[in-house]
Design an enzyme around this catalytic site. Sequence first.
Site, mmCIF file in Angstrom:
data_model
loop_
_atom_site.group_PDB
_atom_site.id
_atom_site.type_symbol
_atom_site.label_atom_id
_atom_site.label_comp_id
_atom_site.label_asym_id
_atom_site.label_seq_id
_atom_site.Cartn_x
_atom_site.Cartn_y
_atom_site.Cartn_z
ATOM 1 N N LYS A 111 0.685 -1.224 0.013
ATOM 2 C CA LYS A 111 0.036 0.019 0.034
ATOM 3 C C LYS A 111 0.926 1.320 -0.009
ATOM 4 O O LYS A 111 0.472 2.164 -0.532
ATOM 5 C CB LYS A 111 -0.959 0.047 1.333
ATOM 6 N N LYS A 203 -5.086 -10.580 -7.168
ATOM 7 C CA LYS A 203 -6.199 -10.841 -6.216
ATOM 8 C C LYS A 203 -7.254 -9.754 -6.550
ATOM 9 O O LYS A 203 -7.198 -8.601 -7.201
ATOM 10 C CB LYS A 203 -5.653 -10.342 -4.825
ATOM 11 N N LYS A 206 -10.704 -4.040 -4.487
ATOM 12 C CA LYS A 206 -11.585 -2.702 -4.764
ATOM 13 C C LYS A 206 -10.425 -1.571 -5.549
ATOM 14 O O LYS A 206 -11.128 -0.772 -6.009
ATOM 15 C CB LYS A 206 -11.858 -1.810 -3.302
HETATM 16 P P1 TYM Z 1 -10.309 -5.567 3.867
HETATM 17 O O1 TYM Z 1 -11.544 -4.636 4.102
HETATM 18 O O2 TYM Z 1 -9.502 -5.475 2.631
HETATM 19 O O3 TYM Z 1 -11.365 -6.746 3.221
HETATM 20 C C1 TYM Z 1 -12.394 -7.507 4.183
HETATM 21 C C2 TYM Z 1 -12.356 -8.947 4.214
HETATM 22 O O4 TYM Z 1 -12.473 -9.691 2.794
HETATM 23 C C3 TYM Z 1 -11.358 -10.528 2.615
HETATM 24 N N1 TYM Z 1 -11.176 -10.343 1.224
HETATM 25 C C4 TYM Z 1 -10.988 -11.403 0.187
HETATM 26 N N2 TYM Z 1 -11.032 -12.729 0.438
HETATM 27 C C5 TYM Z 1 -11.064 -13.311 -0.597
HETATM 28 N N3 TYM Z 1 -10.547 -12.944 -1.782
HETATM 29 C C6 TYM Z 1 -10.195 -11.824 -2.112
HETATM 30 N N4 TYM Z 1 -9.924 -11.335 -3.143
HETATM 31 C C7 TYM Z 1 -10.538 -10.979 -1.020
HETATM 32 N N5 TYM Z 1 -10.404 -9.589 -0.844
HETATM 33 C C8 TYM Z 1 -10.582 -9.253 0.516
HETATM 34 C C9 TYM Z 1 -10.421 -10.097 3.537
HETATM 35 O O5 TYM Z 1 -9.361 -10.894 3.776
HETATM 36 C C10 TYM Z 1 -11.206 -9.790 4.903
HETATM 37 O O6 TYM Z 1 -11.680 -10.735 5.464
HETATM 38 N N6 TYM Z 1 -7.386 -5.481 7.524
HETATM 39 C C11 TYM Z 1 -8.615 -5.746 7.225
HETATM 40 C C12 TYM Z 1 -9.804 -5.243 8.053
HETATM 41 C C13 TYM Z 1 -9.743 -5.491 9.389
HETATM 42 C C14 TYM Z 1 -10.193 -6.393 10.251
HETATM 43 C C15 TYM Z 1 -9.931 -6.403 11.631
HETATM 44 C C16 TYM Z 1 -10.282 -7.714 9.790
HETATM 45 C C17 TYM Z 1 -9.485 -4.561 10.376
HETATM 46 N N7 TYM Z 1 -9.626 -4.862 11.720
HETATM 47 C C18 TYM Z 1 -10.144 -7.222 12.608
HETATM 48 C C19 TYM Z 1 -10.671 -8.819 10.920
HETATM 49 C C20 TYM Z 1 -10.286 -8.539 12.296
HETATM 50 C C21 TYM Z 1 -8.926 -5.647 5.905
HETATM 51 O O7 TYM Z 1 -8.173 -4.595 5.322
HETATM 52 O O8 TYM Z 1 -9.988 -6.140 5.147
#
Ligand code: TYM
Length: 340
Positions: A111, A203, A206
């Site tokens: 990032k 992957k 967004k």
């Molecule tokens: P974020 O917002 O990027 O994504 C949310 C969830 O979606 C999953 N994900 C995917 N799974 C499969 N294939 C993909 N292409 C894909 N893209 C995203 C992510 O693994 C995630 O589960 N850091 C985290 C947010 C967060 C969080 C937390 C998660 C903040 N605090 C505490 C769990 C526990 C994030 O950026 O997810």
Amino acid sequence: AQRVFSGMQPTGNLHLGNYLGALVNWVKMQDTHDCVYCVVDMHAITMWQDPAALKSAIREVTAAYLAAGLDPKKSIVFNQSKVAEHAELAWVFNCVARLGWLNRMTQFKEKAGKDRENASVGLYAYPCLMAADILLYRATHVPVGEDQKQHLELTRDVAQKFNNDFRPQIEAAGFADGFFPMTEPVIQGPATRVMSLRDGSKKMSKSDASDYARINLTDDADAIAQKVRKAKTDPEPLPSEPKGLEGRSEAENLVGIYAALSERSVEAVLAEFGGGQFSTFKNALADLAVAKLAPLNADMRRLLADPGFVDGVLKDGAERARVIAAETMNHVKDIVGLLR
Ligand code: TYM
């Protein structure tokens, strides 16, 4: 009791990866666990967000949670910034985690890009806030996609170091097995890493410049069907067994998506479509994706038509979250030696 915590960033539309990698599992875990699901708006601002767009994204992500089947009566659903203890515990964890641990985080490197000197301090400390999210509720299980694995390892490292650094105080407070649990990641199903529809080595995300790379939860039936039909594939027909998918990342991705959406195994999907024309499979996948996602989209729109409802869910969720968060934070202050 076993407690689940998970969250998503409100930075634009949710997509099929978020849905299959995480949300589907969140919904299932509501029946077996005590669940806390968060819209992590403070994580979102580690990169600049347009304030008006951020506010609507918080409501949209909440609506997507509810449309996907999160039940705000069973689970706690709220946005992170409403519960100040997330930031408070994150500060304590900033003082527990080591620079060396954060320097190894691959998501920061991706990032921040080349201009690392110019990345926000928040982006760097992001994993400590994430550890705080989880450990504030002393969660034992965190359902996420594959890409969050490293952050969850760091969460365990933070918990372990805290438990060690303050062992006498923790024992004196009556916690014989450490204060924070060793949280387990729950990375399960055939779609823990959904790939871009344009490039099987990337992957689904967004931030991809091409909207054809992903299926958004806000896409209508026509858009969904068109994106599936235009998805990149190789010229071979589908194999009849999973090992035939090796080295064919685009085909493997689409089969995994089909398996996840139909709640069948990859084996079963290939037994049905193996040997046939790719176009036949793509048509079936388009129909399935529309059947599963179009109702979700309609529900989201319905929920968003009454913003008062979504705001009410977040307010109620935050009140319930605060009760747990305040209790944890009181213990943490006593353990660390902060006067309260
Ligand atoms: P974020 O917002 O990027 O994504 C949310 C969830 O979606 C999953 N994900 C995917 N799974 C499969 N294939 C993909 N292409 C894909 N893209 C995203 C992510 O693994 C995630 O589960 N850091 C985290 C947010 C967060 C969080 C937390 C998660 C903040 N605090 C505490 C769990 C526990 C994030 O950026 O997810």
